[in-house]
Design a protein around this motif. Structure first.
Motif, mmCIF file in Angstrom:
data_model
loop_
_atom_site.group_PDB
_atom_site.id
_atom_site.type_symbol
_atom_site.label_atom_id
_atom_site.label_comp_id
_atom_site.label_asym_id
_atom_site.label_seq_id
_atom_site.Cartn_x
_atom_site.Cartn_y
_atom_site.Cartn_z
ATOM 1 N N LYS A 1 0.850 -1.246 0.030
ATOM 2 C CA LYS A 1 0.096 0.072 0.180
ATOM 3 C C LYS A 1 0.902 1.112 0.157
ATOM 4 O O LYS A 1 1.927 1.414 0.748
ATOM 5 N N ARG B 1 1.611 -7.149 1.762
ATOM 6 C CA ARG B 1 0.472 -8.042 2.219
ATOM 7 C C ARG B 1 0.090 -8.918 0.934
ATOM 8 O O ARG B 1 -0.054 -8.501 -0.181
ATOM 9 N N TYR C 1 -7.296 -10.011 2.691
ATOM 10 C CA TYR C 1 -7.963 -8.839 2.846
ATOM 11 C C TYR C 1 -8.793 -9.011 4.053
ATOM 12 O O TYR C 1 -9.276 -10.101 4.396
ATOM 13 N N LYS C 2 -9.196 -7.845 4.503
ATOM 14 C CA LYS C 2 -10.207 -7.634 5.606
ATOM 15 C C LYS C 2 -11.595 -7.325 5.312
ATOM 16 O O LYS C 2 -12.398 -7.897 5.748
ATOM 17 N N ASP D 1 -10.679 -2.681 1.553
ATOM 18 C CA ASP D 1 -9.345 -3.199 1.739
ATOM 19 C C ASP D 1 -8.759 -3.842 0.734
ATOM 20 O O ASP D 1 -7.703 -3.937 -0.131
ATOM 21 N N LEU D 2 -9.801 -4.826 0.136
ATOM 22 C CA LEU D 2 -9.086 -5.721 -0.940
ATOM 23 C C LEU D 2 -9.187 -4.770 -2.200
ATOM 24 O O LEU D 2 -8.140 -4.939 -3.083
ATOM 25 N N LEU E 1 -5.770 -3.015 -2.092
ATOM 26 C CA LEU E 1 -4.651 -4.203 -2.578
ATOM 27 C C LEU E 1 -4.820 -4.219 -3.981
ATOM 28 O O LEU E 1 -3.519 -4.236 -4.602
#
Length: 430
Positions: A53, A68, A73-74, A78-79, A82
């Protein structure tokens, strides 16, 4: 009637070359990602599926610059962050192409989550403004380099092993089988074996060292697997299992004296920058991959997945599929993998559960024209160079009119632009 006179200055073949730039082909795996240009014989780059990131506005400050895995991913936001950084590296670091000029063909597994597909489409269409996108299943693409349309495809990757039968270009989805038998299972088994049998600095066992798992992380286990491990023959695996059973009955630990001959060579591995030395017995190299072939409490193993898939297929499809087995994935590149798989398949036919498949032996395996870890990508490179790419791919305009919805891959025909406009108008009326 006289024959027509050929113009000596005219070309022998009137070929119309396309002025469009070839698409990029990406195979997004759990561990490694293959990317390249359609029409080429190998990926230009094989890199870990890791993103870093770089935007402060999309992530906490402590996560900036931390690598990462894309699959770790959370949530959806977030995905998306990324994937933006990940595809930015593909476009401008590995391939050096303009994303607005290149269609994208993404090689996917049938087990790929819908969230991944939708987020990838959102990133490519809205952020990078790709002209078109096509998701293609890996098990179908892997048969293209072989020039065949029928095969029993076993994809043994990092997270799981997936079996999908394909007959005349049609997936027999009711017979698919999957199990968590991949590189991750080998790494866990290898870490357990290192803890119980490897010695640290020539002294006591590694598992007696406090926090010994920190000394052998998964990255180190993967390095040991690639450099030193192999798949042993079935007879030697049975000898190891018999010795372990005898030691368990006598409440003793298996010793090297009970190992079958010839014994694999031991080796030493430096740890902590060479400050410590780990002595790895040769039997660890030989037994690490047994996690794929030893049946669990439910009888699930790698060869059992293939036979269970054949049992679920119609009777008239079983013989062609058993004669066209294709094994792909990075885990399948281990030395001795195909030989052991063939032995286990033949041995399992003696069990009552699979006795009705006895007439299918001997099983025949394809030798693909490339490494097993990028055969699916190679099929995508072939498909991306054909005219079907322009017919099947979903354009950015069609994606917008469909309400930012990415159709599933069994929907072979996405519909004309006018039909999608009608669908969009129907959604607006609602």
């Amino acid at each position: 009637m006289s024959a027509p006179i050929l113009d000596p200055k005219a070309p022998l073949l009137d070929i119309n070359y396309s002025t469009e730039k070839p698409c990029i082909v990406v195979e997004l795996g759990h561990s490694l990602t293959k990317c390249g240009i359609a029409g080429e014989f190998a990926p230009r780059w094989i890199s870990p599926s890791v993103a870093v990131k770089t935007r402060v506005g999309e992530a906490p400050l402590q996560s900036i610059g931390v690598p990462r895995n894309v699959w770790d991913y959370k949530e959806k936001d977030d995905l998306r962050a990324l994937l933006v950084d990940f595809f930015h590296s593909i476009y401008f670091k590995y391939l050096l192409v303009n994303p607005k000029e290149r269609p994208v063909l993404l090689v996917e597994s049938v087990l790929c989550p819908t969230l991944i597909r939708d987020t990838v489409a959102d990133v490519l269409f809205h952020h990078f403004e790709a002209p078109s996108l096509l998701f293609a299943p890996a098990h179908l693409l892997s048969l293209l380099p072989l020039g065949t349309q029928t095969g029993l495809v076993l994809d043994c990757g990092y997270k799981e092993a997936l079996v999908v039968p394909v007959f005349h270009g049609v997936s027999v989805l009711k017979a698919w089988q999957a199990a968590p038998l991949g590189a991750e299972a080998i790494h866990l088994n290898l870490q357990r074996l290192l803890g119980s049998e490897a010695a640290l600095d020539g002294g006591e066992k590694l598992e007696k060292t406090p926090n010994w798992q920190r000394l052998v992380p998964e990255s180190l286990c993967e390095d040991i697997k690639v450099r030193a491990c192999f798949v042993t023959r079935r007879a030697r695996a049975a000898a190891y299992a018999a010795a372990a059973a005898a030691a368990a009955s006598s409440e003793d630990t298996p010793s090297a004296s009970s190992d079958p001959e010839p014994r694999p060579v031991d080796f030493e591995l430096p740890l902590d920058g060479g400050r410590r030395l780990l002595s790895v017995p040769g039997r660890v190299r030989e037994l690490a991959c047994e996690a794929l072939f030893e049946p669990d409490s439910d009888g699930v193993s790698l060869p059992a997945l293939l036979l269970d898939s054949l049992l679920m297929c119609p009777v008239d499809l079983r013989a062609p599929l058993a004669s066209n087995i294709l094994v792909i994935g990075g885990t399948a590149m281990l030395p001795g993998f195909n030989s052991r798989l063939r032995e286990e398949l033949t041995a399992l036919l003696e069990q009552p559960r699979y006795r009705q498949l006895a007439g299918l032996a001997p099983f025949k395996f394809h030798s693909p024209p490339g490494k097993a870890n990028f055969i699916a990508w190679l099929g995508g490179a072939i498909m991306g160079a054909l005219e079907v790419m322009g017919v099947r791919a979903l354009t950015r305009e069609q994606y917008r009119l469909s309400g930012d919805r990415m159709p599933d891959w069994p929907e072979f025909f996405h519909g004309s632009l006018s039909s999608q406009e009608e669908a969009a108008k129907g959604l607006e009326r609602r």
